[in-house]
Scaffold this motif. Structure first.
Motif, short mmCIF file in Angstrom:
data_model
loop_
_atom_site.label_atom_id
_atom_site.label_comp_id
_atom_site.label_asym_id
_atom_site.label_seq_id
_atom_site.Cartn_x
_atom_site.Cartn_y
_atom_site.Cartn_z
N UNK A 185 0.83 -1.21 0.00
CA UNK A 185 0.00 0.00 0.00
C UNK A 185 0.87 1.26 0.00
N UNK A 186 1.95 1.23 0.76
CA UNK A 186 2.89 2.36 0.78
C UNK A 186 3.48 2.56 -0.62
N UNK A 187 3.82 1.46 -1.27
CA UNK A 187 4.39 1.50 -2.62
C UNK A 187 3.42 2.17 -3.60
N UNK A 188 2.15 1.83 -3.49
CA UNK A 188 1.14 2.37 -4.40
C UNK A 188 0.91 3.86 -4.17
N UNK A 189 0.96 4.28 -2.91
CA UNK A 189 0.67 5.68 -2.59
C UNK A 189 1.91 6.57 -2.61
N UNK A 190 3.03 6.04 -3.10
CA UNK A 190 4.29 6.80 -3.11
C UNK A 190 4.72 7.17 -4.51
N UNK A 191 5.58 8.17 -4.59
CA UNK A 191 6.25 8.50 -5.83
C UNK A 191 5.38 8.96 -6.98
N UNK A 192 4.22 9.49 -6.71
CA UNK A 192 3.36 10.01 -7.77
C UNK A 192 2.65 8.95 -8.58
N UNK A 193 2.60 7.71 -8.09
CA UNK A 193 1.96 6.64 -8.85
C UNK A 193 0.47 6.90 -9.05
N UNK A 194 -0.22 7.26 -7.98
CA UNK A 194 -1.66 7.51 -8.08
C UNK A 194 -1.95 8.68 -9.01
N UNK A 195 -1.22 9.78 -8.83
CA UNK A 195 -1.45 10.96 -9.66
C UNK A 195 -1.16 10.65 -11.13
N UNK A 196 -0.05 9.97 -11.38
CA UNK A 196 0.30 9.63 -12.75
C UNK A 196 -0.70 8.69 -13.39
N UNK A 197 -1.17 7.70 -12.63
CA UNK A 197 -2.12 6.73 -13.17
C UNK A 197 -3.46 7.37 -13.52
N UNK A 198 -3.88 8.35 -12.73
CA UNK A 198 -5.19 8.98 -12.93
C UNK A 198 -5.15 10.11 -13.94
N UNK A 199 -4.17 11.00 -13.83
CA UNK A 199 -4.20 12.24 -14.61
C UNK A 199 -3.21 12.29 -15.79
N UNK A 200 -2.24 11.39 -15.84
CA UNK A 200 -1.23 11.47 -16.90
C UNK A 200 -1.28 10.28 -17.85
N UNK A 201 -1.41 9.09 -17.31
CA UNK A 201 -1.43 7.90 -18.18
C UNK A 201 -2.72 7.80 -18.97
#
Length: 327
Positions: free
Chosen positions: A229-245
């Motif tokens: 869970x920490x891995x998923x919520x770190x390093x801009x993964x959530x933001x990148x997956x939702x708004x960039x990818x």
């Protein structure tokens, strides 16, 4: 008058959605992230976003004006690029570097390739990568929330020296940690995702496949749900997956292709984090995904209605002839 018709595979769907309307929805979905960044890092964070947004819109207007092209600023795509670019910077980023990033995103990545719809990658993504390579010190000078700690020079959560089991999931969800503006508050990102899904601006397949891939790989590697869970919520993964990818132009257009694209990005992110020298890797993974999008579209293209493979057609032909002879 010479009229030409372009014939494409069905289904043919008509929709009243416009570029301005879609971009407007994206901007609305980004409001929780903007508010969260301002509350967590102070008014300086809002100013960074404002500068990148204004610079992106100004560059697009001036470029199109000088080349006597139709000025597309009103479609809000440059505004979206500016906001996303600003969310990929720390709150103490010098304003002149913000403007350089806007130039790379709008002039080099978008307009020189023909404008909206012709860019090979997400403009904000390329702007962020160029700034990271050219101004690494400024881009990695992450700041903790006001009143919590002083500025630090590393992404603490993903750093090799940090024990993820000691990281507070509540702090990760709320955003009480250091990082760039858009990566810290998971609640704000999820609110934006919910809005985009309700408005049917994006499909859940890309964010879900990216996040689940990283989660599963991290779970296998660490054998800890907490660490995953920490891995998923770190390093801009959530933001990148939702708004960039999920950018329309640079992501696959069918369901199977989107899942392949998302899994590919998730695997690359995990590989960079575990075996590379960078703590994040999300931007590079999405860029590679953007470049491979034509192949994902080709590998997952829709089979036309009534299409029969040559081998099956040859096998069916004698049977048809035999039936005809008996009659």
């Amino acid at each position: 008058m010479d009229e030409r018709f372009i014939v494409t595979a069905s289904p043919h769907i008509r929709d009243k959605a416009s570029t301005q309307g879609l971009m407007g929805d994206v901007l609305i979905s980004l409001i929780p992230c903007i508010i969260a960044a301002t509350l967590i890092f102070g008014f300086r964070a809002f100013m960074v976003i404002a500068v990148t947004t204004a610079a992106c819109m100004a560059f697009e207007y001036v470029y199109c004006k000088l080349l006597h092209k139709k000025i597309p600023v009103s479609d809000l795509s440059a505004c979206v690029t500016g906001v996303i670019l600003g969310m990929n910077m720390p709150s103490n980023m010098p304003f002149w570097i913000c403007i350089v990033g806007a130039f790379v995103a709008i002039i080099i990545t978008k307009q020189l390739f023909g404008g909206l719809g012709f860019n090979f990658a997400n403009p904000a993504l390329v702007g962020r990568i160029v700034l990271f390579l050219g101004f690494t010190g400024s881009m990695t000078n992450y700041v903790h929330p006001e009143g919590v700690a002083d500025a630090i020079s590393s992404a603490t959560v993903l750093a090799a020296t940090v024990d993820k089991s000691t990281v507070s999931l509540i702090d990760m969800v709320i955003g009480i940690r250091g990082g760039v503006l858009g990566e810290t508050c998971a609640i704000a990102i999820l609110l934006g995702l919910a809005y985009l899904l309700i408005r049917r601006v994006i499909n859940i397949s890309i964010p879900a496949s990216i996040i689940l891939t990283v989660f599963v790989l991290a779970l296998i590697a660490d054998r800890s749900i907490h660490n995953a869970l920490v891995e998923v919520m770190s390093g801009g993964l959530l933001f990148g997956a939702v708004f960039m990818a999920t950018d329309y132009v640079t992501s696959p257009f069918n369901a199977k292709g989107r899942v392949m694209y998302g899994i590919f990005i998730g695997v690359i992110v995990f590989a960079i984090r575990r075996f590379g020298s960078m703590n994040g890797g999300v931007s590079y993974a999405i860029l590679l995904g953007n470049l491979l999008t034509p192949w994902f579209n080709e590998w997952s293209h829709q089979i036309p209605l009534g299409f029969v493979k040559k081998k099956k057609a040859k096998k069916a032909a004698p049977q048809a002839d035999g039936k005809g002879g008996k009659e």
